[in-house]
Scaffold this motif. Sequence first.
Motif, short mmCIF file in Angstrom:
data_model
loop_
_atom_site.label_atom_id
_atom_site.label_comp_id
_atom_site.label_asym_id
_atom_site.label_seq_id
_atom_site.Cartn_x
_atom_site.Cartn_y
_atom_site.Cartn_z
N HIS A 8 6.65 -4.52 -9.64
CA HIS A 8 5.52 -3.72 -10.10
C HIS A 8 5.48 -2.34 -9.46
N HIS A 9 6.25 -2.16 -8.36
CA HIS A 9 6.33 -0.83 -7.73
C HIS A 9 7.32 0.08 -8.47
N VAL A 10 8.29 -0.51 -9.18
CA VAL A 10 9.35 0.29 -9.80
C VAL A 10 9.51 -0.09 -11.27
N PRO A 11 8.44 -0.11 -12.06
CA PRO A 11 8.54 -0.59 -13.44
C PRO A 11 9.45 0.26 -14.31
N ASP A 12 9.59 1.55 -13.98
CA ASP A 12 10.43 2.43 -14.78
C ASP A 12 11.86 2.51 -14.24
N GLU A 13 12.13 1.82 -13.15
CA GLU A 13 13.48 1.79 -12.57
C GLU A 13 13.75 0.39 -12.02
N PRO A 14 13.79 -0.60 -12.90
CA PRO A 14 13.85 -1.99 -12.42
C PRO A 14 15.13 -2.31 -11.65
N LEU A 15 16.21 -1.58 -11.90
CA LEU A 15 17.44 -1.87 -11.16
C LEU A 15 17.32 -1.53 -9.68
N VAL A 34 24.88 -5.11 -25.13
CA VAL A 34 23.75 -5.03 -24.20
C VAL A 34 22.66 -4.14 -24.80
N THR A 35 21.48 -4.30 -24.27
CA THR A 35 20.37 -3.45 -24.69
C THR A 35 20.53 -2.06 -24.06
N PRO A 36 19.93 -1.04 -24.67
CA PRO A 36 19.99 0.29 -24.06
C PRO A 36 18.91 0.51 -23.01
N THR A 37 18.27 -0.57 -22.57
CA THR A 37 17.18 -0.46 -21.60
C THR A 37 17.68 0.08 -20.27
N LEU A 38 18.84 -0.39 -19.86
CA LEU A 38 19.39 -0.02 -18.56
C LEU A 38 20.42 1.09 -18.73
N PRO A 39 20.65 1.89 -17.70
CA PRO A 39 21.57 3.03 -17.83
C PRO A 39 22.97 2.60 -18.25
N LEU A 40 23.58 3.36 -19.14
CA LEU A 40 24.93 3.04 -19.60
C LEU A 40 25.91 3.06 -18.44
N VAL A 90 2.16 -6.48 -14.59
CA VAL A 90 3.23 -5.49 -14.67
C VAL A 90 4.56 -6.10 -14.24
N ALA A 91 4.55 -6.83 -13.13
CA ALA A 91 5.78 -7.46 -12.63
C ALA A 91 6.34 -8.44 -13.66
N PHE A 92 5.46 -9.27 -14.21
CA PHE A 92 5.90 -10.23 -15.21
C PHE A 92 6.43 -9.52 -16.45
N ASP A 93 5.72 -8.50 -16.90
CA ASP A 93 6.08 -7.82 -18.14
C ASP A 93 7.43 -7.13 -18.01
N VAL A 94 7.66 -6.48 -16.87
CA VAL A 94 8.96 -5.84 -16.66
C VAL A 94 10.07 -6.89 -16.64
N ALA A 95 9.83 -8.00 -15.96
CA ALA A 95 10.85 -9.03 -15.84
C ALA A 95 11.20 -9.65 -17.17
N ARG A 96 10.19 -9.95 -18.00
CA ARG A 96 10.47 -10.66 -19.24
C ARG A 96 11.10 -9.75 -20.29
N ASP A 129 0.80 -1.22 0.00
CA ASP A 129 0.00 0.00 0.00
C ASP A 129 0.84 1.27 0.00
N VAL A 130 2.15 1.15 0.02
CA VAL A 130 2.97 2.35 0.17
C VAL A 130 3.21 3.08 -1.15
N GLY A 131 2.73 2.54 -2.27
CA GLY A 131 3.00 3.15 -3.56
C GLY A 131 4.41 2.82 -3.99
N ARG A 132 5.17 3.84 -4.33
CA ARG A 132 6.56 3.60 -4.73
C ARG A 132 7.43 3.53 -3.49
N PRO A 133 7.97 2.35 -3.19
CA PRO A 133 8.75 2.22 -1.95
C PRO A 133 10.09 2.96 -2.03
#
Length: 957
Positions: free
Chosen positions: A251-258, A501-507, A318-324, A124-128
């Motif tokens: 699923h709490h951090v889909p735009d910052e998975p690291l 590597v993919t450009p998905t994660l920060p260089l 969301v959790a699955f989609d980010v992971a895959r 319930d905390v939103g973005r931890p």
Amino acid sequence: MPNFDFLTQPALPRPDVTPDDAAAIAAKNFGLAGRISELGSNQDRNFRIDTGDARYVLKLANPVFSADELRAQNAALRALAGSGIRIPEVIATTGGDELIEVEVRGTALFARVLRYLDGDPLTDVGRPSREQLRTLGALAGRVAAGLSPLRHPGLDRTTQWDARVSGEVVDLLLDHVAQPAKRTVVREATDAALARLRPLRDRLRVQAVHGDVTDDNIVLGHGGPGVIDFGDVSDGWLVAELAATVTSALHHVPDEPLAVLDVIEAFHAESPLDDADLAALWPLVVLRGAVLVVSGEQQVALEADNVYAAENRAHEWVAFDVARRLDAAELETLIRARLAPAPAQPSTGFGRLVALTTGPEHLADLSVMARDLDAGVWLSDDAEDRILARVCREHGHAVTRYTEARLTRARPDRSLPSATVALAVTLDAPTGVDVTAPFAGELALVEGSWLLRGDAVDLWLDGLTRPLTTATVDAGETIGTAIRLTAQLSTLAGHRPPALVTPTLPLSAWTTVSPDPSALFGIDLAVGAPDPEASLARRDATFAHVQEHYFAHPPLIERGWRHHLVDTRAQSYIDMVNNVTQIGHGHPRLVDAVRDQWARLNTNSRFHYDELSRFTERLAEIAPEGLDTVFLVNSGSEAVDLALRLAQIHTGRRTILAVTEAYHGWTIGSDAVSSSLGDNPRALETRPDWVKLVAAPNSLRGRHRGPDSAAAYLADLDADLAELDAAGTAVAGYIAEPVFGNAGGLMLPDGYLAGVYERVRARGGVCIADEVQVGYGRLGHYFWGSEQQGVVPDVITIAKAMGNGQPLGAVITRRDIAASFAAEGSFFSSAGGSPVSSVVGLTVLDVMRDEGLQQNAAEVGDHLAARLRELGKRHPLVGAVHGMGLYLGMELVLDRETLQPATEEAARVCDRMLAEGCIVQPTGDDKNVLKIKPPLCITRESADRFADALDLVLATL
């Protein structure tokens, strides 16, 4: 009773227990009475009892679970007592038992009571915060460590959450995923994860695990964090305990998975992971996500009223989609980097790897901007070899660049990001070169590659030739020879990061793990990472903000090829909006023709040159019968503006009839007849007095609806004309698109345009067909949109497609109408009809003819339209599919009866399609219609990829 095996009994509807039943059981067996409220559960029944003095949880287990299994859960609670973790206390029955069998409507159920653990669930905390993520990981690690000594016969069970049977669970439950696009993605991701996990299975440690230390089951309270719900306790893989926790955090951090690296690091500090665990972790995260998705769908199918399961489906996807979407090898590397002991700072003073003198001329450009990769060369399997060979021929040797996003590694029609960013560099030296050790260390052959182990950094080499397999070498010592040598540095002892590597994660995450090897070659090899946001800021600093751009955070597009666009990170996108680029991006014939003409001559049409007459002859040949005279201009707006002036001059009148919902351009004249609210919210109240708006014959959402609505709209027009007649207002002309492009390709009701033209001409007016968007072969089955309506206009306006991106427009009309312009002097357009523009126009027509692009528009367009209409049968958001050929529109609505526009949803669809490698944008007065108008060279395969991506986005919106 044997312990539960999910694989033999996969359907677990919750037992039928009401709050009244629960109250009676609690009072009779535990002496508890108070306010009863049900708690969420997938397969059991849980009730909170508030006595006023304290709160408890009555747990009624699914009847498939044995007494041993429930006692094992209590044993797990006892094993963690005193660990410092807040856990529920087991409350005995009035008879002193921890477990009792009760009967509810003929079904025997085991009942237990635990003391309720106060606190707010982490979910319930939103973005931890980082600290909360670390708390999540630390709790999971401490639970795993505390349960590691536990042995109990009730732990020998097979639940759907046992990672060891994830593949079998997905196989069993996948059909419960109703949408085929989601099923396909789950199947593919599961298979890929299982393949990566297969060689590791026998090396993974088995122990007692909680199985569900997730955000749902961690409560934050005054006494510190606590863990609840031990219903999934069983024997299982230790690392699967962490995988479940990581999945719940995603699923709490889909735009910052690291951010989940904080979870992993905190777990590792409490329950250390070994080498096999690190390799298995991300595949297990993907599998956990897949099981969550299929299980949630199954549970809702079993129990439509299970609100808990139904509401969880969104964040589980969301959790699955980010992971895959994240590459497992990349995540493994970054996880290892986070958990590795802090390395000594690698020296930047390495010795040279080769003695060659390397300058800028030796650098091989494999980027999106590389001229060597024009004309689709980047798609050739040997593209990199060809570029390296050219540099070697000209300069003796070649070197690739570090952190360069290589166009050669971009993949069209992709569904996931392409691995394009190079962490390894390659030296090509056809005559051979001696290779020396840049630092002292142990040299060994590891799985086909040479590894030079140094004190603070490893050097991985491919292509090295040497007679011995292991050796201790000194800095500067010759270690072999090479013709093509690939080198990569790594700060992870014994572990080689991915070469690309993919450009998905920060260089920045990669430059520490695989440092810059420039010192090894004596030249700066590093390429700065492109920054789309900085580029956008530069644009906004000098470019008027009202000149909009697609997407809030657009990719930086620097290359196009056929129906694909490529950004500076070498990620490709299917271009579904570019009706400007008729024959495709970067067409070699067009490039050569323009280059040659620019080299010869480019001037204005007051000079005499053959390209002009050749082009206008072609236009007159393809125009509808009777239209034999051409004006050339620079744009569609100018073409419409000129057409309006021709109508007014030819008739000697001012009033123009224009339909609502239309867009015709931005000049004063073309804007005057534009009434699209999507382009100008004040359009209806700001038209000049010489423009008379008539109702758009919108057969979907207009005042008259259905395919047979032409007669009703013509009756409305008759009323408008009668009003003008009564006021003594003569009509100069009528303008409309023969297909409503701005509404996403909405077809006019049959017979409408013929009726309008008849009425306008009876009053001496001129009929103008704006074909700028919908004409020129785009409809496939017709070259001109007016053909579909069975009419011949007096004036046609065209642009966009005829120039393939070059500013080029035209007005085609009758000789007598064109001659009328002499009343206002001569006509001249500086660039309209220039030699270059004329050559562009001719080449576009030649390519369309020679490559059968109009036929392709018919065939691929019909196929794509059928795919889109099939999506409409399965996705309630789809209200209608408009259009013909390769001018299509998908109208999104919140309700098919009221047709309430799904404006926000359309914007979200477009954003999500970008992540799927497809560019599409909304149109229409309500911006709720996806406009689908790709280059006419689009392939059936790319059309299918677009439809598949749209299917998935609609299924998961």
